[in-house]
Design an enzyme around this catalytic site. Structure first.
Site, mmCIF file in Angstrom:
data_model
loop_
_atom_site.group_PDB
_atom_site.id
_atom_site.type_symbol
_atom_site.label_atom_id
_atom_site.label_comp_id
_atom_site.label_asym_id
_atom_site.label_seq_id
_atom_site.Cartn_x
_atom_site.Cartn_y
_atom_site.Cartn_z
ATOM 1 N N LYS A 176 -133.309 -6.090 89.967
ATOM 2 C CA LYS A 176 -133.891 -7.394 89.648
ATOM 3 C C LYS A 176 -135.413 -7.340 89.787
ATOM 4 O O LYS A 176 -135.979 -6.402 90.370
ATOM 5 C CB LYS A 176 -133.348 -8.478 90.578
ATOM 6 N N SER A 221 -128.061 -8.608 82.894
ATOM 7 C CA SER A 221 -128.994 -9.610 83.412
ATOM 8 C C SER A 221 -130.456 -9.223 83.215
ATOM 9 O O SER A 221 -131.345 -10.053 83.393
ATOM 10 C CB SER A 221 -128.737 -9.865 84.899
#
Length: 233
Positions: free
Chosen positions: A192, A154
């Protein structure tokens, strides 16, 4: 000889790698150079690669290494520039029992505290597997540091790939745009980009396949800030 745009882009990539340990995304490059499309960035990247200033890593999405710098950016004449993406090291010696304080040396060992998800969050990290040696400059400053093995894709557009080892500085605070280790509901850890959205926290991926997670701020705890990246070939 580089054009002004080529030099500006190289300087921006170098600055971000020195600060974050990873190259910027193409969107960040486009915004930094005030270009209207990514095609202009692709042309500049190709030109820098053809001139030997950068290298794109095969089979790794948008992963860039700086090979050398011009003298105007601090490079030495006729000498190569050593990128901050380094080969991993897994010594046989027993790992230390906890995150190690920073030492003012040319290199230092930090413990690898398990895996971190760059994708769907996995169980919170809580154990050490081995240690790695990193350049002292990568962990300069105050605070303890540790490393995590990345699982998932991701964050590929931020230059972080599945199988990489990220070096993290322990901290509980972060600014918008920082890449952080976030603990969700005290049970799941994920890597993230951190952003505040009013009373909520957004955990953004760097891959369009993954949606941004927006959570109440009391469900997200910052556990550390990305300061470096180790890649084993």
């Amino acid at each position: 000889m580089l054009t002004k745009k080529q030099l500006d882009l190289l300087a921006f990539i170098h600055k971000r790698v020195q600060r974050d340990g990873v190259p910027p995304s193409f969107d960040e490059m486009k915004m930094a150079l005030d270009l209207r499309s990514k095609s202009g960035i692709h042309r500049l990247i190709t030109a820098l690669e053809e001139r030997g200033f950068i290298r794109r890593l095969a089979h790794r999405a948008r992963a860039i290494e700086i090979v050398k710098l011009p003298e105007s950016l601090g490079g030495a004449p006729n000498s190569g520039f050593v990128p901050r993406v380094i080969e991993g090291d897994r010594p046989d010696a027993p790992p230390p029992p906890a995150a190690m304080p920073v030492a003012n040396t040319d290199s230092a060992k930090v413990p690898v505290m398990g895996q971190i998800a760059a994708g769907v969050p996995i169980e919170a990290i809580n154990h050490m597997t081995h240690s790695v040696t990193v350049p002292g400059g990568m962990i300069a400053g105050s605070g303890d540091h540790y490393a995590l093995e990345v699982k998932g894709d991701s964050m590929i557009n931020a230059g972080i790939n599945d199988g990489d080892v990220v070096v993290i500085r322990e901290t509980s605070v972060a600014s918008d745009g920082d890449i952080v280790v976030a603990l969700v509901d005290d049970s799941e850890a994920t890597l993230k980009t951190f952003r505040r959205k009013g009373a909520s926290i957004a955990l953004e991926a760097a891959n369009p396949v993954y949606e941004t997670r927006v959570l109440p701020s009391d469900q997200v705890k910052v556990q550390g800030l990305l300061v470096g990246l180790i890649r084993t070939y």
